[in-house]
Design a protein around this motif. Structure first.
Motif, PDB file in Angstrom:
ATOM      1  N   TRP A  18       0.843  -1.204   0.000  1.00 53.30           N
ATOM      2  CA  TRP A  18       0.000   0.000   0.000  1.00 53.30           C
ATOM      3  C   TRP A  18       0.880   1.257   0.000  1.00 53.30           C
ATOM      4  N   ASP A  19       1.877   1.270   0.866  1.00 55.81           N
ATOM      5  CA  ASP A  19       2.804   2.412   0.924  1.00 55.81           C
ATOM      6  C   ASP A  19       3.576   2.548  -0.382  1.00 55.81           C
ATOM      7  N   TRP A  20       4.034   1.418  -0.908  1.00 54.17           N
ATOM      8  CA  TRP A  20       4.814   1.413  -2.152  1.00 54.17           C
ATOM      9  C   TRP A  20       3.993   2.007  -3.295  1.00 54.17           C
ATOM     10  N   LEU A  21       2.751   1.551  -3.448  1.00 48.12           N
ATOM     11  CA  LEU A  21       1.892   2.053  -4.524  1.00 48.12           C
ATOM     12  C   LEU A  21       1.552   3.522  -4.313  1.00 48.12           C
ATOM     13  N   SER A  65       3.020  -2.508 -13.003  1.00 45.04           N
ATOM     14  CA  SER A  65       4.465  -2.260 -12.884  1.00 45.04           C
ATOM     15  C   SER A  65       4.854  -2.084 -11.422  1.00 45.04           C
ATOM     16  N   GLY A  66       4.002  -1.390 -10.661  1.00 48.38           N
ATOM     17  CA  GLY A  66       4.258  -1.174  -9.243  1.00 48.38           C
ATOM     18  C   GLY A  66       4.272  -2.474  -8.461  1.00 48.38           C
ATOM     19  N   VAL A  67       3.321  -3.352  -8.751  1.00 47.90           N
ATOM     20  CA  VAL A  67       3.271  -4.649  -8.076  1.00 47.90           C
ATOM     21  C   VAL A  67       4.508  -5.466  -8.434  1.00 47.90           C
ATOM     22  N   TRP A  70       7.552  -4.004  -6.677  1.00 47.89           N
ATOM     23  CA  TRP A  70       7.503  -4.287  -5.243  1.00 47.89           C
ATOM     24  C   TRP A  70       7.912  -5.730  -4.965  1.00 47.89           C
ATOM     25  N   LEU A  71       7.398  -6.673  -5.777  1.00 45.59           N
ATOM     26  CA  LEU A  71       7.764  -8.079  -5.596  1.00 45.59           C
ATOM     27  C   LEU A  71       9.265  -8.281  -5.805  1.00 45.59           C
ATOM     28  N   ALA A  72       9.820  -7.652  -6.829  1.00 40.97           N
ATOM     29  CA  ALA A  72      11.261  -7.774  -7.093  1.00 40.97           C
ATOM     30  C   ALA A  72      12.063  -7.181  -5.938  1.00 40.97           C
ATOM     31  N   TYR A  73      11.613  -6.040  -5.421  1.00 38.60           N
ATOM     32  CA  TYR A  73      12.286  -5.400  -4.280  1.00 38.60           C
ATOM     33  C   TYR A  73      12.258  -6.317  -3.059  1.00 38.60           C
ATOM     34  N   ARG A  74      11.105  -6.878  -2.770  1.00 37.88           N
ATOM     35  CA  ARG A  74      10.989  -7.761  -1.602  1.00 37.88           C
ATOM     36  C   ARG A  74      11.899  -8.980  -1.743  1.00 37.88           C
ATOM     37  N   ALA A  99       7.099 -13.086  -7.611  1.00 38.11           N
ATOM     38  CA  ALA A  99       8.276 -12.618  -8.337  1.00 38.11           C
ATOM     39  C   ALA A  99       8.764 -13.695  -9.305  1.00 38.11           C
ATOM     40  N   ASP A 100       8.443 -14.947  -9.023  1.00 39.08           N
ATOM     41  CA  ASP A 100       8.871 -16.050  -9.888  1.00 39.08           C
ATOM     42  C   ASP A 100       7.965 -16.245 -11.097  1.00 39.08           C
TER      43      ASP A 100
END
Length: 124
Positions: A18-21, A65-67, A70-74, A99-100
């Motif tokens: 939520w914060d990321w988006l 793109s945001g999702v 975020w997954l790649a960052y995590r 992310a996979d």
């Protein structure tokens, strides 16, 4: 019409998403937090991110793109597990994105494109 976004089994990760988006200027103010519908076999509902499809027309690629970012960052953050983001379309079809499995984002975008100009919303 709306789509619903949840991080499976991880309320803290949902707040992080939520914060990321919210940091994305194309998405800021277009999503809201809402109570999730009660699912069979559960004791109650949690919270999820909801985005109206009228906003998705203008910012759907930014959302996906945001999702993905975020997954790649995590994943690169060194966490043992990468969260699964569940997105439910207005017709109730659920996509689980990790992310996979980034190709699932493309399948989701294709599924959503059929809803962008319809008035029914069983997910609302």
């Amino acid at each position: 019409m709306s789509i619903r976004i949840d991080v499976v089994g991880d309320d803290a990760a949902l707040e992080d998403l939520w914060d990321w988006l919210g940091d994305d200027r194309d998405l800021r103010g277009r999503c809201r937090l809402a109570s999730a519908p009660v699912r069979p076999g559960t004791m109650g509902s949690g919270t999820e991110i909801v985005m109206d499809l009228s906003n998705l027309v203008a910012s759907g690629s930014a959302l996906l793109s945001g999702v993905a970012a975020w997954l790649a960052y995590r994943r690169t953050e060194g966490r043992r597990t990468t969260p699964t983001v569940a997105v439910t379309t207005p017709d109730g079809h659920r996509f689980e994105i990790t992310a996979d499995e980034p190709a699932e984002l493309e399948r989701l975008l294709t599924a959503l494109s059929g809803h962008l100009h319809r008035d029914d919303d069983p997910a609302a």
